[in-house]
Design a protein around this motif. Structure first.
Motif, mmCIF file in Angstrom:
data_model
loop_
_atom_site.group_PDB
_atom_site.id
_atom_site.type_symbol
_atom_site.label_atom_id
_atom_site.label_comp_id
_atom_site.label_asym_id
_atom_site.label_seq_id
_atom_site.Cartn_x
_atom_site.Cartn_y
_atom_site.Cartn_z
ATOM 1 N N TYR A 151 34.136 64.177 62.446
ATOM 2 C CA TYR A 151 32.901 64.193 61.655
ATOM 3 C C TYR A 151 33.064 63.268 60.465
ATOM 4 C CZ TYR A 151 35.105 67.377 58.225
ATOM 5 O OH TYR A 151 35.923 67.942 57.271
ATOM 6 N N GLU A 152 31.932 62.713 60.017
ATOM 7 C CA GLU A 152 31.974 61.778 58.896
ATOM 8 C C GLU A 152 30.599 61.696 58.251
ATOM 9 O OE1 GLU A 152 33.279 57.163 57.845
ATOM 10 O OE2 GLU A 152 32.902 57.737 59.925
ATOM 11 N N TYR A 153 30.596 61.666 56.929
ATOM 12 C CA TYR A 153 29.380 61.365 56.186
ATOM 13 C C TYR A 153 29.413 59.897 55.820
ATOM 14 C CZ TYR A 153 26.165 60.880 52.272
ATOM 15 O OH TYR A 153 25.163 60.437 51.433
ATOM 16 N N ARG A 154 28.325 59.166 56.145
ATOM 17 C CA ARG A 154 28.246 57.737 55.856
ATOM 18 C C ARG A 154 27.264 57.534 54.698
ATOM 19 N NH1 ARG A 154 30.013 54.866 60.443
ATOM 20 N NH2 ARG A 154 29.930 53.042 59.062
ATOM 21 N N PRO A 155 27.776 57.351 53.469
ATOM 22 C CA PRO A 155 26.883 57.239 52.304
ATOM 23 C C PRO A 155 25.912 56.067 52.404
ATOM 24 C CG PRO A 155 29.164 57.582 51.622
ATOM 25 C CD PRO A 155 29.190 57.303 53.087
ATOM 26 N N ASN A 156 26.354 54.952 52.996
ATOM 27 C CA ASN A 156 25.469 53.783 53.072
ATOM 28 C C ASN A 156 24.254 54.045 53.975
ATOM 29 O OD1 ASN A 156 27.369 53.866 55.220
ATOM 30 N ND2 ASN A 156 26.853 51.768 55.778
ATOM 31 N N GLU A 157 24.398 55.000 54.923
ATOM 32 C CA GLU A 157 23.295 55.355 55.806
ATOM 33 C C GLU A 157 22.616 56.650 55.371
ATOM 34 O OE1 GLU A 157 24.817 55.623 59.779
ATOM 35 O OE2 GLU A 157 26.153 53.912 59.497
ATOM 36 N N ASN A 158 23.316 57.419 54.520
ATOM 37 C CA ASN A 158 22.878 58.763 54.125
ATOM 38 C C ASN A 158 22.685 59.647 55.362
ATOM 39 O OD1 ASN A 158 22.454 60.655 52.146
ATOM 40 N ND2 ASN A 158 20.288 60.182 51.871
ATOM 41 N N ILE A 159 23.628 59.521 56.281
ATOM 42 C CA ILE A 159 23.613 60.268 57.543
ATOM 43 C C ILE A 159 24.990 60.885 57.765
ATOM 44 C CG2 ILE A 159 23.452 60.037 60.073
ATOM 45 C CD1 ILE A 159 21.360 57.922 59.733
ATOM 46 N N GLY A 160 24.999 62.083 58.337
ATOM 47 C CA GLY A 160 26.250 62.731 58.722
ATOM 48 C C GLY A 160 26.353 62.790 60.237
ATOM 49 N N TYR A 161 27.539 62.493 60.758
ATOM 50 C CA TYR A 161 27.779 62.526 62.202
ATOM 51 C C TYR A 161 28.847 63.580 62.507
ATOM 52 C CZ TYR A 161 25.502 57.931 62.121
ATOM 53 O OH TYR A 161 24.625 56.899 61.936
ATOM 54 N N MET A 162 28.589 64.406 63.510
ATOM 55 C CA MET A 162 29.530 65.434 63.919
ATOM 56 C C MET A 162 29.691 65.331 65.446
ATOM 57 S SD MET A 162 29.270 69.412 62.690
ATOM 58 C CE MET A 162 29.275 68.981 60.944
ATOM 59 N N ILE A 163 30.852 64.879 65.893
ATOM 60 C CA ILE A 163 31.122 64.695 67.324
ATOM 61 C C ILE A 163 31.805 65.956 67.848
ATOM 62 C CG2 ILE A 163 32.190 63.221 69.060
ATOM 63 C CD1 ILE A 163 30.199 61.721 67.358
ATOM 64 N N MET A 164 31.212 66.552 68.880
ATOM 65 C CA MET A 164 31.728 67.816 69.400
ATOM 66 C C MET A 164 31.779 67.810 70.924
ATOM 67 S SD MET A 164 29.570 70.414 66.949
ATOM 68 C CE MET A 164 28.047 69.562 67.365
#
Length: 286
Positions: free
Chosen positions: A96-109
């Motif tokens: 998982y990672e929060y990308r500040p430049n996109e203001n999006i969080g990704y959670m791979i499960m």
């Protein structure tokens, strides 16, 4: 305006779209689920391994809500990472990672085969299937209590099937609770109404609240609908649960089944069994 923005971001994710999480590229495919916090897509890494990616679009929220939402995302990521591997009944977190430049969080499960809701079609389940699912739900409850985690939103949509095995997911409301305490004072009432325990409306949530939610699922698997289902008006349903209105149990052939439902749905949390007691109940038979 926030909703329109989130929709436009979602629309950008076509089958040709790729995302990068900690340097690993994943190709995005179809939407497989939507919730209040995020949208879940099917994705694949460069080797073709398929996963579910839960994408949090923080730009959809008013500015004052963004930081708390990001903190919640990071908390859920930490809890899922902590739980991964502790039990086969926890959905496996890949990254998982929060990308500040996109203001999006990704959670791979881990990718599931659907959720328990898809097996509940408003009619009682086959008794053998119901008991098999219940045994696995009790294993989920036990694993959560072993990990000292309160899920706080157990419902059929959050129970995923992976190769026939039930796994719990969506820990956005989850929190840690020392085993010396049975409940925690919370600042607001949160959860899914049909599965919320009476004490939640008194701003108390704990392990026994999860027991109630599981009991509602068992009731639904037995009768085809949850308790208080006939109350269509939300305010009436909230009032019925919060005031601990007695639950009606139509006749069933299995008295052990009736007994365990009544125990899980005891209106006062202190009278409900623990997950460990549920393991020992004759209906569970673990």
């Amino acid at each position: 305006m926030g909703t329109a923005l989130s929709t436009s971001i979602s629309d950008l994710l076509s089958p040709k779209t790729s995302i990068v999480v900690h340097g690993q590229t994943y190709r995005i495919f179809n939407i497989i689920g939507k919730g209040g916090e995020a949208t879940v897509y099917r994705c694949a890494d460069t080797k073709g391994n398929q996963y579910a990616v839960k994408i949090f679009y923080f730009s959809r929220y008013p500015p004052f809500q963004i930081r708390p939402r990001i903190d919640g995302f990071m908390k859920e990521g930490r809890i899922l990472s902590y739980l991964s591997g502790r039990s086969p009944h926890f959905i496996r977190m890949v990254d998982y990672e929060y990308r500040p430049n996109e203001n999006i969080g990704y959670m791979i499960m881990e990718l599931g085969d659907g959720n328990l809701r898809q097996h509940l079609q408003g009619v009682p389940l086959n008794p053998n299937v119901r008991r098999m699912y219940w045994q696995q739900i009790v294993s989920i409850l036990t694993a959560l209590q072993d990990a000292k985690i309160v899920h706080a939103d157990i419902k059929p949509e959050n129970v995923i099937l992976v190769d026939g095995l039930l796994k719990i997911t969506d820990l956005s409301l989850a929190f840690g609770l020392p085993s010396t305490r049975q409940a925690m004072q919370v600042s607001m009432v949160r959860g899914t109404l049909d599965y919320m325990a009476p004490e939640v409306f008194a701003y108390q949530t704990g392990f026994k609240s999860d027991i109630w939610s599981a009991g509602v699922i068992l009731y639904e698997m037995t009768y085809g609908r949850p308790p208080y289902f006939d109350l269509i008006n939300r305010e009436q349903k909230v009032d019925a649960i919060a005031r601990m209105t007695p639950i009606i149990y139509p006749p069933v052939d299995d008295l052990y089944l009736l007994d365990i439902m009544q125990k899980c749905l005891a209106l006062s949390a202190r009278f409900r069994p623990t997950a460990y007691h549920l393991q020992e109940h004759p209906y569970t038979g673990l």
